[in-house]
Design a protein around this motif. Sequence first.
Motif, short mmCIF file in Angstrom:
data_model
loop_
_atom_site.label_atom_id
_atom_site.label_comp_id
_atom_site.label_asym_id
_atom_site.label_seq_id
_atom_site.Cartn_x
_atom_site.Cartn_y
_atom_site.Cartn_z
N ARG A 202 64.14 28.52 -64.79
CA ARG A 202 64.71 27.20 -64.43
C ARG A 202 65.07 27.17 -62.96
NH1 ARG A 202 66.81 25.36 -69.91
NH2 ARG A 202 64.75 25.47 -70.81
N LYS A 203 65.47 28.33 -62.42
CA LYS A 203 65.87 28.37 -61.01
C LYS A 203 64.66 28.38 -60.08
CE LYS A 203 70.12 28.02 -61.33
NZ LYS A 203 70.78 26.84 -60.79
N GLY A 204 63.48 28.61 -60.63
CA GLY A 204 62.30 28.45 -59.79
C GLY A 204 61.42 29.66 -59.57
N VAL A 205 61.31 30.55 -60.56
CA VAL A 205 60.32 31.62 -60.46
C VAL A 205 59.34 31.44 -61.62
CG1 VAL A 205 59.90 34.10 -60.44
CG2 VAL A 205 62.01 33.19 -59.47
N ALA A 206 58.05 31.33 -61.30
CA ALA A 206 57.04 31.22 -62.35
C ALA A 206 56.01 32.30 -62.13
CB ALA A 206 56.39 29.85 -62.32
N ARG A 207 55.34 32.71 -63.19
CA ARG A 207 54.39 33.80 -63.04
C ARG A 207 53.14 33.60 -63.89
NH1 ARG A 207 56.00 39.28 -66.00
NH2 ARG A 207 53.90 39.75 -65.26
N VAL B 196 53.66 22.60 -72.27
CA VAL B 196 54.69 23.62 -72.53
C VAL B 196 55.30 24.06 -71.21
CG1 VAL B 196 55.14 25.93 -73.41
CG2 VAL B 196 53.68 24.41 -74.69
N GLY B 197 54.47 24.14 -70.16
CA GLY B 197 55.01 24.45 -68.84
C GLY B 197 56.01 23.41 -68.38
N LEU B 198 55.78 22.16 -68.76
CA LEU B 198 56.68 21.07 -68.36
C LEU B 198 57.89 20.95 -69.29
CD1 LEU B 198 53.92 18.43 -67.63
CD2 LEU B 198 55.56 19.25 -65.94
N HIS B 199 58.01 21.91 -70.23
CA HIS B 199 59.03 21.87 -71.28
C HIS B 199 60.43 21.55 -70.74
CE1 HIS B 199 60.90 23.13 -75.05
NE2 HIS B 199 61.80 23.72 -74.30
N ALA B 200 60.84 22.27 -69.71
CA ALA B 200 62.23 22.13 -69.23
C ALA B 200 62.47 20.74 -68.65
CB ALA B 200 62.51 23.20 -68.18
N MET B 201 61.41 20.09 -68.20
CA MET B 201 61.56 18.78 -67.58
C MET B 201 61.68 17.68 -68.64
SD MET B 201 59.13 18.22 -64.41
CE MET B 201 58.83 19.94 -64.09
N ALA C 229 48.02 26.71 -63.43
CA ALA C 229 48.47 25.33 -63.58
C ALA C 229 49.73 25.28 -64.44
CB ALA C 229 47.38 24.47 -64.21
N ARG C 230 49.73 26.08 -65.52
CA ARG C 230 50.89 26.09 -66.40
C ARG C 230 52.12 26.62 -65.68
NH1 ARG C 230 50.42 29.99 -71.33
NH2 ARG C 230 51.05 31.45 -69.71
N ASN D 90 57.56 23.83 -62.13
CA ASN D 90 58.14 23.40 -60.86
C ASN D 90 58.87 24.53 -60.13
OD1 ASN D 90 58.68 21.65 -58.84
ND2 ASN D 90 60.50 20.77 -59.82
N PRO D 91 58.14 25.62 -59.83
CA PRO D 91 58.80 26.78 -59.22
C PRO D 91 58.93 26.66 -57.69
CG PRO D 91 56.51 27.28 -59.62
CD PRO D 91 56.71 25.86 -60.05
N LYS D 92 59.80 27.53 -57.15
CA LYS D 92 59.86 27.69 -55.70
C LYS D 92 59.01 28.89 -55.29
CE LYS D 92 64.64 26.18 -55.46
NZ LYS D 92 66.00 26.73 -55.58
#
Lengths: 252, 377
Positions: free
Chosen positions: A77-82, A101-106, A163-164, A169-171
Amino acid sequence: MPILKTENLSITFGGLKAVSDFSVEIEKNRIYGLIGPNGAGKTTVFNMLTGVYKPTAGRFYLDGEDLTGKSPIYINRKGVARTFQNIRLFGKMTVLENVLVGLHAMNKCDPFSSILRLPRYWRTERELKNKAHALLDVFGLDGEAEHISSNLPYGKQRKLEIARALATNPKLLLLDEPAAGMNPHETGELMETIRLIRDGFDMTILLIEHDLKLVSGICEEVTVLNFGTTLAQGKVEDVLRDPAVVTAYLGE
Amino acid sequence: MAFISSVKRTLKKVKWKRYTSYIVVGAWFAVLLLLDLFGGLNDTGSRLMMLAAVYAVLAVSLNLVVGVLGELSLGHAGFMAAGGYIGAIVSKALAPSLPVAAYFPVSMIAGGLAAAAFGILIGVPVLRLKGDYIAIVTLAFSMIVFTVAQNLDFTGGASGLKEIPAETNYINAFVVLIIVLVVIQNFTRSKHGRAIMSIRDNEIAARACGVNITYYKLFAFTLAAFLAGVGGCLYAHTATVLRPESVDYNTSIELLVMVVLGGMGSMTGSVIAAAVLTLLPEYLRFLQDYRMIIYAVVLILIMVINNNETLRRYKDRFFAWCKRALAAAWAKCKTALKGKKKAPAPAAETRETLQAPAEFTEVDETALDERERKGEK
């Protein structure tokens, strides 16, 4: 201020020091490489940065916030995606659903609105589907949005995984061997894609890679790991000429 | 004409696959209504249909755990028992003072909530376990429920809870079945369902996407328990006597067979399998002693055909062939009718005859190719 800063990040499994004193500072909008022979601890670094493993010593900061020892969900949620070394898609779901599913938190829709199909459900669903389609379009996957993801060819699966990850929405985007199993043509395409992500999404990227052509082609800086310790660090041209690095890769 | 074509266009846009379960249940219900209207439905028949609908509710709720969440639960009858006993006790208490339309929904919701409470109680420790352990613990849970129900006074002990008002009829059973289907399918086709399926497909990646694993596992498990409780309550009001034996682990296994037979994650499949497996043993009664053997053989054959790549390909090819034959026949009928209606329009007619079958075969062949590719993979 650097986007990612790690201070002496270390982890031991039993008596084995998998990674010791890993320290980097990655500025915003950089493409940073993490290289090293097999078993050097590169993926372990990724697992620590995403909260899968808790580091036994050291701290790391994302955009100034201490995220050491936080849960994977919080860190995400803070912005790290892998992405993963061996592709981990949701194989029985469609390409579009994977990104959703990637957009889940939004998605702020509650279970009752979903079950009763209240206006809120339709609104969020429409918004996020548009977002997902836009994202798939960037990767040229929009035509296959309704396909089952495990039926995609290998290269497209890699793209879908990226894409996922971007959908959350990571930093900071962590790519674990994105070019594994690709032919030179596909690797060239991938390099373009990674540059495009950096520029188009204003992204900072940390990537693990074995293909040194790719690393020297797109990374500005690299860190070389060997047996969990940092062997060399700095500008790509300098590091790849470093005798210690050459020895680690090619032997004495 | 413009109106008809616009209707046709909207009908083409509808994703029919999403609604197959409603169509199947609706058609089944319509047939029953018609039979009833013309006196073709006797008491035994309507009771059987009620039972089939009740088992469909239970199978669909189990499918949420097994097919959508991907965890093996062998204790679904435990939740059914909780819902059945609590629901029956509530209706027995309320029946003298309230009309049926008031107390029956109340007792169903009470049964569902009781089962959901057990769902949370079992789910919190169990869902931290992996795979086989969940199966064992849920099995143990259903055995505990069985033993407790056999020994408590308010459940009627081993002889069962008697004189439950017989308020289930095939109409309200089907209404409940439709409601349960709507709840489950709306749930699985939303953010929440996608999160649950992502956990099934790859837990590590789901966590990396920010999906709260524990929360969603528990949510799915509890919702399934709630719906099983509703199904159990419906069952109690069908049987009017609720014995512990009718909600023991045999029932759990039967429900699991329905889910597996109908296809994991396919709600339509679960409904059809529940109907077939409830009705088949009854309609095979004329075979007397061979009844259960035939039943078992049919079960094995269906499983084998569904799981054997080669046989499945033949099955798909057969269905595709049927579809094509039907489409061709339909096109012929169409041209024949058109020819009678307006003979002096041969140009449009030939276009129609050429177009319709081509369109159908095209669709069929791509579907076939896709299946074949999947089959070969």
